[in-house]
Motif scaffolding. Sequence first.
Motif, short mmCIF file in Angstrom:
data_model
loop_
_atom_site.label_atom_id
_atom_site.label_comp_id
_atom_site.label_asym_id
_atom_site.label_seq_id
_atom_site.Cartn_x
_atom_site.Cartn_y
_atom_site.Cartn_z
N UNK A 223 28.14 -65.18 19.13
CA UNK A 223 29.35 -65.12 19.85
C UNK A 223 30.61 -64.66 18.83
N UNK A 224 30.32 -65.13 17.73
CA UNK A 224 31.26 -64.51 16.68
C UNK A 224 31.25 -62.95 16.52
N UNK A 225 29.79 -62.73 16.23
CA UNK A 225 29.39 -61.22 16.22
C UNK A 225 29.93 -60.31 17.27
N UNK A 226 30.01 -60.99 18.60
CA UNK A 226 30.36 -60.03 19.69
C UNK A 226 32.05 -59.84 19.63
N UNK A 227 32.78 -61.12 19.25
CA UNK A 227 34.04 -61.06 18.99
C UNK A 227 34.60 -59.93 18.01
N UNK A 228 33.79 -60.12 16.83
CA UNK A 228 34.18 -59.04 15.71
C UNK A 228 33.79 -57.82 15.90
N UNK A 229 32.94 -57.48 16.61
CA UNK A 229 32.37 -56.09 17.05
C UNK A 229 33.59 -55.42 18.14
N UNK A 230 33.93 -56.30 19.05
CA UNK A 230 34.92 -55.88 20.06
C UNK A 230 36.19 -55.67 19.32
N UNK A 231 36.95 -56.37 18.30
CA UNK A 231 37.95 -56.10 17.60
C UNK A 231 37.86 -54.73 16.72
N UNK A 232 36.66 -54.73 16.09
CA UNK A 232 36.51 -53.41 15.31
C UNK A 232 36.42 -52.26 16.30
N UNK A 233 35.72 -52.27 17.28
CA UNK A 233 35.94 -51.13 18.39
C UNK A 233 37.34 -50.80 18.79
N UNK A 234 38.12 -51.89 19.27
CA UNK A 234 39.30 -51.62 19.68
C UNK A 234 40.26 -50.99 18.74
N UNK A 235 40.14 -51.37 17.53
CA UNK A 235 41.01 -50.91 16.61
C UNK A 235 40.68 -49.47 16.29
N UNK A 236 39.54 -48.98 16.17
CA UNK A 236 38.93 -47.73 15.92
C UNK A 236 39.25 -46.73 17.06
N UNK A 237 38.87 -47.04 18.43
CA UNK A 237 39.45 -46.11 19.50
C UNK A 237 40.88 -46.22 19.48
N UNK A 238 41.44 -47.13 19.54
CA UNK A 238 43.16 -46.92 19.63
C UNK A 238 43.59 -46.06 18.59
N UNK A 239 42.81 -45.92 17.34
CA UNK A 239 43.34 -44.93 16.31
C UNK A 239 43.08 -43.56 16.84
N UNK A 240 42.26 -43.67 17.77
CA UNK A 240 42.07 -42.31 18.07
C UNK A 240 42.78 -41.68 19.42
N UNK A 241 43.77 -42.44 20.11
CA UNK A 241 44.69 -42.18 20.88
C UNK A 241 44.34 -43.06 22.27
N UNK A 242 43.38 -43.99 22.67
CA UNK A 242 43.19 -44.62 23.60
C UNK A 242 44.20 -45.82 23.64
N UNK A 243 44.71 -46.03 24.76
CA UNK A 243 45.69 -47.19 24.88
C UNK A 243 45.00 -48.37 25.24
#
Length: 252
Positions: A223-243
């Motif tokens: 569960x901790x890995x799932x949450x960390x992966x989600x946060x990593x992808x959110x930060x990466x994709x938002x830096x690419x312009x996704x809201x």
Amino acid sequence: MARDGDINQPTREFPGYPTTDTLKARSDDAPEPPAPTPGGGPVHRLLLVLGAAALAVVVLLGVQATGILPDFRNPFAKEQTDRSQPALLKSIQDLSRYVAAEGNFQVVVDLQTDRRNVPDWLLNQRTLFVGAGSVEAYVDFAKISEGAIVESADGKSVEIKLPAPQLAKTNLDLEKSYVFAEERGLLNRIGDLVEGDPNRQQQVYQLAEERITAAARDSGLTQRAAENTRKMLEGLLRSLGYERVTVTYTAP
């Protein structure tokens, strides 16, 4: 009857007793003691040998301090020779894992093997082992199926469906693991002398790995890995312009 001519002859003298003058003369004529030999006596020679040895030691220590000669080594010092063969590459595997969490665990294994109706001092084997190891939780990006990434029509949001996080194999750290105590019966010790078992500790190692793996499953590491992966992808994709970024996981 004595002759007349013998009457006037002096009487034969007995040897006289030594007088003071005679004794003094004899003492003056006594032989002198032998002169000492050039090398001296045994004690003198021993002192010379010890002095020469001490001087040699002092000279050698002084030369060693200057660094001219190499360091003296103990002729009976312990030496270790490594005759291991070079590592053989068996295979190479490309990994697409994102390690999102890692758990460090410690377990105490108390394993005892004995025989029924046989006293422990005769036949018994008990090992108290402290095992330390780590377990990684990862998401395998190589298993992302086609169509798992869906972008909105306006390009402002994206939805990603990932495989469920998994636990990697337990890594038992042998540098931090150790045998705390061990009891062995008389027959067990005799057996070790006759035919030793190099894999005797393998069983406790395996038990330690199994206990750590079970503890990792119950620790919420995935569960901790799932949450960390989600946060990593959110930060990466938002830096690419996704809201808005939505990350979901498939059932394990």
